[in-house]
Design an enzyme around this catalytic site. Structure first.
Site, PDB file in Angstrom:
ATOM      1  N   ASP A 252       0.830  -1.215   0.000  1.00 47.43           N
ATOM      2  CA  ASP A 252       0.000   0.000   0.000  1.00 47.43           C
ATOM      3  C   ASP A 252       0.863   1.263   0.000  1.00 47.43           C
ATOM      4  OD1 ASP A 252       0.296  -1.293   2.719  1.00 47.43           O
ATOM      5  OD2 ASP A 252      -0.177   0.737   3.329  1.00 47.43           O
ATOM      6  N   ASP A 262       4.978   7.888   0.756  1.00 49.95           N
ATOM      7  CA  ASP A 262       4.746   7.630   2.185  1.00 49.95           C
ATOM      8  C   ASP A 262       6.054   7.515   2.975  1.00 49.95           C
ATOM      9  OD1 ASP A 262       2.078   7.800   1.803  1.00 49.95           O
ATOM     10  OD2 ASP A 262       1.579   5.835   2.636  1.00 49.95           O
TER      11      ASP A 262
HETATM   12  P1  AMP Z   1       1.436   4.246   6.961  1.00 42.06           P
HETATM   13  O1  AMP Z   1       2.204   3.345   7.879  1.00 42.06           O
HETATM   14  O2  AMP Z   1       1.579   5.712   7.268  1.00 42.06           O
HETATM   15  O3  AMP Z   1       1.709   3.960   5.513  1.00 42.06           O
HETATM   16  O4  AMP Z   1      -0.114   3.942   7.227  1.00 42.06           O
HETATM   17  C1  AMP Z   1      -0.715   2.678   7.088  1.00 42.06           C
HETATM   18  C2  AMP Z   1      -2.215   2.835   7.143  1.00 42.06           C
HETATM   19  O5  AMP Z   1      -2.599   3.345   8.420  1.00 42.06           O
HETATM   20  C3  AMP Z   1      -2.788   3.769   6.119  1.00 42.06           C
HETATM   21  O6  AMP Z   1      -4.044   3.267   5.722  1.00 42.06           O
HETATM   22  C4  AMP Z   1      -2.912   5.062   6.869  1.00 42.06           C
HETATM   23  O7  AMP Z   1      -3.899   5.897   6.310  1.00 42.06           O
HETATM   24  C5  AMP Z   1      -3.306   4.577   8.256  1.00 42.06           C
HETATM   25  N1  AMP Z   1      -2.903   5.501   9.313  1.00 42.06           N
HETATM   26  C6  AMP Z   1      -1.660   5.749   9.776  1.00 42.06           C
HETATM   27  N2  AMP Z   1      -1.682   6.666  10.752  1.00 42.06           N
HETATM   28  C7  AMP Z   1      -2.964   7.038  10.913  1.00 42.06           C
HETATM   29  C8  AMP Z   1      -3.643   7.957  11.770  1.00 42.06           C
HETATM   30  N3  AMP Z   1      -2.989   8.697  12.653  1.00 42.06           N
HETATM   31  N4  AMP Z   1      -4.978   8.063  11.643  1.00 42.06           N
HETATM   32  C9  AMP Z   1      -5.650   7.334  10.749  1.00 42.06           C
HETATM   33  N5  AMP Z   1      -5.071   6.453   9.924  1.00 42.06           N
HETATM   34  C10 AMP Z   1      -3.752   6.297   9.993  1.00 42.06           C
HETATM   35 MG    MG Z   2       1.074   4.340   3.873  1.00 41.81          MG
END
Ligand code: AMP
Ligand code: MG
Length: 487
Positions: A252, A262
């Site tokens: 993702d 990301d």
């Molecule tokens: P990431 O590790 O940032 O790539 O995030 C992985 C998933 O978790 C993605 O679907 C993000 O949108 C979600 N996510 C990460 N942090 C948050 C947050 N603080 N609030 C809502 N969703 C989050």
């Molecule tokens: Mg992400």
């Protein structure tokens, strides 16, 4: 505020796909918005007017204001996280608020990261913290300066609002841009939901807007997949060349355009250690530096699986089988430039493998080594180079072989040195540099270091003698810094 942001087209191209792909989601206001960072050079290339009304800009940057008539959207995707199918994820804290067309007619999606909860937030609060926002802002632009495909960062909006992570932290919102934020996971989502019509619709949309040259191919979906493979291989080859570690290469977080996407617990190599793990939460080293090329292929298999309803399996596998060769030739091309050669010979792999062993043995700083080698090329002064390697005898022997190899090449040392200085960066975003900018921002609301450091990293190949301190090796305190997924 750049007036143009107010009057962007109300409809986003992505919205034509329909509501199986996104949810309209308003931004959640933040109190007392301030401008933490504004990327004026990028704004200029996008044709946005110079920053004038500070207050209103801040409101745009945190999402208190959105372009007139626009309805922000959060898109849905799934993905494989750390090797496991994680099911539905989606933009949990990112909203596409606008699209803008730059003077070159390139269309950019404008995304606010941290502008509040969405239907895909799961247990998250929809916010981003100032610390990670500064890191992403700086790294996007550092990568762009290095010539590596990446999403771009336009600005950061701040607010006194706090959120809980491992401790209480300041919230902030990043405005980032990409031609599209589509991830492998968007395709996986429709596939695992068995929404085959939607899958095809998404593939057609991607072809139309992002791979139009593939539309006329005998097998457009296959041609597009082959392009995604090639782009991914090239981007990862560039990561390896500058020593960039992404840290969370989940499917993702993989861009359908091969962009670096990301930025979380990323890091650049300091001392050369192929097993370097930049993400504190990555216990097994799945995403260690040397794993990145093969993880790229693993993720492409995830995408290929999702495209099975559209492409014959044998064709998919044949396309995937090209990855290794594409990666190797892209990496060889990077190494050719780093070494100052005009052509790459198969035997040069032995030369670099032996060099890597010497660098690893001494944990020689990756960036410093290549930059010093570039200067050595101009001056032929061995001492500073030999000082970087523990095994001086071994390295002197390697230098003799390198000299012999260079002798087969027609360029002069001066030409070669110049070329090497334009591909071996002096400046990279080391963790401690980001940390200094973060501490000044968090502790003193002083954002000037973000601007100074950002401006330096935007020109990483220039000597910039006044910025020599940004090229220093990490201080001792930097060894205690750790970055993880929690941001
Ligand atoms: P990431 O590790 O940032 O790539 O995030 C992985 C998933 O978790 C993605 O679907 C993000 O949108 C979600 N996510 C990460 N942090 C948050 C947050 N603080 N609030 C809502 N969703 C989050
Ligand atoms: Mg992400």
């Amino acid at each position: 505020m750049p007036a143009q942001l107010k009057h962007l087209p109300a409809a986003l191209r992505f919205q034509a796909l329909g509501t199986q792909f996104y949810r309209e989601t308003p931004t959640t206001p933040m109190p007392a918005a301030i401008v933490v960072a504004w990327n004026a050079p990028l704004a200029k290339t996008l044709g946005l007017a110079p920053q004038n009304e500070q207050l209103q800009l801040a409101d745009y940057l945190v999402g208190n204001q959105t372009p007139q008539d626009s309805t922000p959207i959060a898109t849905v995707y799934s993905g494989h996280q750390f090797g496991i199918n994680a099911g539905q994820l989606g933009d949990g804290r990112a909203l596409i608020t606008a699209e803008l067309t730059d003077p070159q007619q390139q269309v950019w999606e404008v995304q606010l990261k941290g502008a509040g909860p969405t239907p895909y937030s799961r247990r998250g609060d929809g916010r981003a913290v100032l610390r990670s926002t500064i890191r992403e802002y700086l790294c996007c632009e550092a990568m762009h300066g290095l010539g590596i495909p990446t999403t771009r960062a336009l600005g950061i909006g701040g607010s006194p609002q706090t959120v809980w992570r491992e401790t209480r932290e300041t919230a902030a919102v990043l405005t980032r841009l990409a031609p599209t934020f589509l991830r492998f996971g968007h395709f996986e989502h429709q596939y695992y939901r068995n929404n085959l019509e939607a899958l095809q619709q998404l593939a057609d949309w991607t072809l139309q807007y992002h791979y139009p040259e593939c539309q006329t191919a005998a097998q457009p979906y296959l041609a597009m997949f082959a392009q995604v493979i090639a782009k991914t291989a090239h981007t990862i080859a560039q990561w390896q060349a500058v020593g960039f570690c992404h840290g969370v290469m989940n499917s993702d977080n993989m861009s359908i355009l091969g962009l670096t996407l990301d930025y979380g617990p990323f890091g650049f190599l300091d001392g050369f250690n192929p097993g370097h793990i930049c993400n504190h939460s990555d216990d097994t080293g799945r995403y260690a530096y040397q794993q990145q090329p093969q993880i790229g292929l693993w993720n492409l298999h995830c995408l290929g699986q999702a495209l099975l309803p559209l492409i014959e399996k044998t064709d998919l596998l044949a396309a995937l089988s090209q990855y290794q060769t594409q990666f190797e030739s892209a990496f060889a091309e990077q190494l050719r430039q780093k070494l100052g050669l005009t052509v790459w010979h198969e035997a040069d792999w032995t030369l670099v493998t032996d060099l890597f062993e010497l660098l690893q043995g001494a944990q020689t700083d990756w960036t410093c080594f290549w930059r010093t080698l570039s200067h050595w090329m101009m001056l032929q002064n061995d001492a500073p180079l030999l000082d970087l390697i523990l095994d001086r005898t071994g390295f002197a022997a390697w230098l003799t072989r390198y000299r012999a190899r260079l002798a087969q090449d027609l360029q002069t040392s001066l030409e070669r040195g110049r070329a090497m200085l334009s591909c071996n960066p002096k400046f990279i975003l080391r963790n401690h540099l980001a940390e200094i900018a973060i501490r000044q921002a968090e502790d003193h609301q002083d954002f000037s270091e973000i601007e100074r450091l950002g401006a330096c990293l935007a020109q990483p190949f220039d000597e910039q003698i006044e910025n020599n301190h940004y090229a220093d090796l990490p201080p001792d305190w930097a060894s205690t810094l750790s970055v993880s997924c929690s941001s």
